[in-house]
Design a protein around this motif. Structure first.
Motif, mmCIF file in Angstrom:
data_model
loop_
_atom_site.group_PDB
_atom_site.id
_atom_site.type_symbol
_atom_site.label_atom_id
_atom_site.label_comp_id
_atom_site.label_asym_id
_atom_site.label_seq_id
_atom_site.Cartn_x
_atom_site.Cartn_y
_atom_site.Cartn_z
ATOM 1 N N LYS A 48 5.440 4.402 -7.359
ATOM 2 C CA LYS A 48 4.603 4.650 -6.011
ATOM 3 C C LYS A 48 4.077 3.328 -5.668
ATOM 4 O O LYS A 48 2.876 2.971 -6.555
ATOM 5 C CB LYS A 48 3.915 5.778 -6.006
ATOM 6 C CG LYS A 48 3.140 6.201 -4.848
ATOM 7 C CD LYS A 48 2.403 7.540 -4.510
ATOM 8 C CE LYS A 48 1.775 7.769 -3.533
ATOM 9 N NZ LYS A 48 1.034 9.027 -3.415
ATOM 10 N N PRO A 49 3.975 2.706 -4.484
ATOM 11 C CA PRO A 49 3.147 1.927 -4.142
ATOM 12 C C PRO A 49 1.741 2.221 -3.724
ATOM 13 O O PRO A 49 1.681 3.633 -3.627
ATOM 14 C CB PRO A 49 3.936 1.156 -2.770
ATOM 15 C CG PRO A 49 5.204 1.785 -2.757
ATOM 16 C CD PRO A 49 5.249 3.144 -3.737
ATOM 17 N N GLU A 50 0.730 1.257 -3.676
ATOM 18 C CA GLU A 50 -0.509 1.622 -3.318
ATOM 19 C C GLU A 50 -0.775 2.052 -2.014
ATOM 20 O O GLU A 50 0.188 1.446 -0.910
ATOM 21 C CB GLU A 50 -1.290 0.227 -3.494
ATOM 22 C CG GLU A 50 -1.545 -0.131 -5.121
ATOM 23 C CD GLU A 50 -2.536 0.862 -5.556
ATOM 24 O OE1 GLU A 50 -3.469 1.627 -5.222
ATOM 25 O OE2 GLU A 50 -2.189 1.156 -6.848
ATOM 26 N N THR A 59 16.813 10.082 1.193
ATOM 27 C CA THR A 59 17.176 8.716 1.137
ATOM 28 C C THR A 59 16.699 7.929 -0.221
ATOM 29 O O THR A 59 17.345 6.877 -0.447
ATOM 30 C CB THR A 59 16.347 8.080 2.173
ATOM 31 O OG1 THR A 59 14.918 7.915 1.983
ATOM 32 C CG2 THR A 59 16.803 8.408 3.679
ATOM 33 N N GLU A 60 16.176 8.844 -1.123
ATOM 34 C CA GLU A 60 15.722 8.030 -2.402
ATOM 35 C C GLU A 60 14.974 6.792 -2.343
ATOM 36 O O GLU A 60 15.606 5.885 -2.976
ATOM 37 C CB GLU A 60 16.899 7.923 -3.206
ATOM 38 C CG GLU A 60 17.557 9.403 -3.730
ATOM 39 C CD GLU A 60 18.666 9.501 -4.815
ATOM 40 O OE1 GLU A 60 18.941 8.268 -5.244
ATOM 41 O OE2 GLU A 60 19.274 10.469 -5.079
ATOM 42 N N GLN A 61 14.096 6.984 -1.458
ATOM 43 C CA GLN A 61 12.980 5.878 -1.414
ATOM 44 C C GLN A 61 11.666 6.174 -0.896
ATOM 45 O O GLN A 61 11.509 7.197 -0.362
ATOM 46 C CB GLN A 61 13.730 4.660 -0.396
ATOM 47 C CG GLN A 61 13.752 5.203 1.065
ATOM 48 C CD GLN A 61 14.482 4.298 1.937
ATOM 49 O OE1 GLN A 61 14.877 3.204 1.455
ATOM 50 N NE2 GLN A 61 14.378 4.809 3.298
ATOM 51 N N TRP A 62 10.855 5.248 -1.168
ATOM 52 C CA TRP A 62 9.387 5.547 -0.823
ATOM 53 C C TRP A 62 9.498 5.215 0.782
ATOM 54 O O TRP A 62 10.063 4.261 1.150
ATOM 55 C CB TRP A 62 8.411 4.722 -1.505
ATOM 56 C CG TRP A 62 8.228 4.787 -3.051
ATOM 57 C CD1 TRP A 62 8.769 4.209 -3.997
ATOM 58 C CD2 TRP A 62 7.703 6.048 -3.497
ATOM 59 N NE1 TRP A 62 8.297 4.825 -5.132
ATOM 60 C CE2 TRP A 62 7.753 6.074 -4.845
ATOM 61 C CE3 TRP A 62 6.939 7.020 -2.861
ATOM 62 C CZ2 TRP A 62 7.226 6.921 -5.981
ATOM 63 C CZ3 TRP A 62 6.422 7.929 -3.624
ATOM 64 C CH2 TRP A 62 6.484 7.811 -5.138
ATOM 65 N N VAL A 63 8.696 6.042 1.729
ATOM 66 C CA VAL A 63 8.346 5.865 2.958
ATOM 67 C C VAL A 63 6.933 5.995 3.143
ATOM 68 O O VAL A 63 6.442 6.804 2.464
ATOM 69 C CB VAL A 63 9.334 7.056 3.810
ATOM 70 C CG1 VAL A 63 10.633 6.717 3.538
ATOM 71 C CG2 VAL A 63 8.912 8.218 3.321
ATOM 72 N N GLU A 64 6.496 4.905 4.221
ATOM 73 C CA GLU A 64 5.165 5.130 4.219
ATOM 74 C C GLU A 64 4.730 6.235 5.085
ATOM 75 O O GLU A 64 5.505 6.555 5.979
ATOM 76 C CB GLU A 64 4.638 3.810 5.066
ATOM 77 C CG GLU A 64 3.149 3.690 4.990
ATOM 78 C CD GLU A 64 2.646 2.067 5.575
ATOM 79 O OE1 GLU A 64 1.437 1.989 5.725
ATOM 80 O OE2 GLU A 64 3.583 1.624 6.094
#
Length: 97
Positions: A48-50, A59-64
């Motif tokens: 996980k990004p900061e 979508t199997e991705q991080w979303v803001e």
């Protein structure tokens, strides 16, 4: 490995009905992490990004994630309403405030 109702897999069951056999935990490349999502199962992903990020399973991705802005209402920012006008307010009226 066994899972019941999408639970995180365990090496053995507790003997109750409903357990299904699932794949073993895959090897994790350097700089990645392995998590269990049911379905599809094991997912290898970036950590996980900061900040405000949520995992999108579809979508199997991080979303803001942008948190909603809080509005501060004061008596000075609201028009005076009579008790007869208040029940007639619509959502459009409230959004305009």
């Amino acid at each position: 490995m066994y899972s019941k109702n999408g639970s995180i897999p365990k090496p053995e069951t507790d003997g109750t009905d409903g357990w299904i056999e699932v794949a073993d935990v895959p090897e994790c490349p350097a700089g990645k992490e392995v998590v269990w999502w049911y379905p599809p199962g094991w997912v290898i992903r970036d950590p996980k990004p900061e900040g405000n990020w949520s995992w999108s399973q579809s979508t199997e991705q991080w979303v803001e994630y942008i948190p909603p802005q809080e509005a501060v209402l004061t008596t000075e920012s609201l028009p005076a309403l009579t008790s007869a006008e208040f029940p007639a307010l619509t959502s459009s009226d409230l959004q305009a405030l």
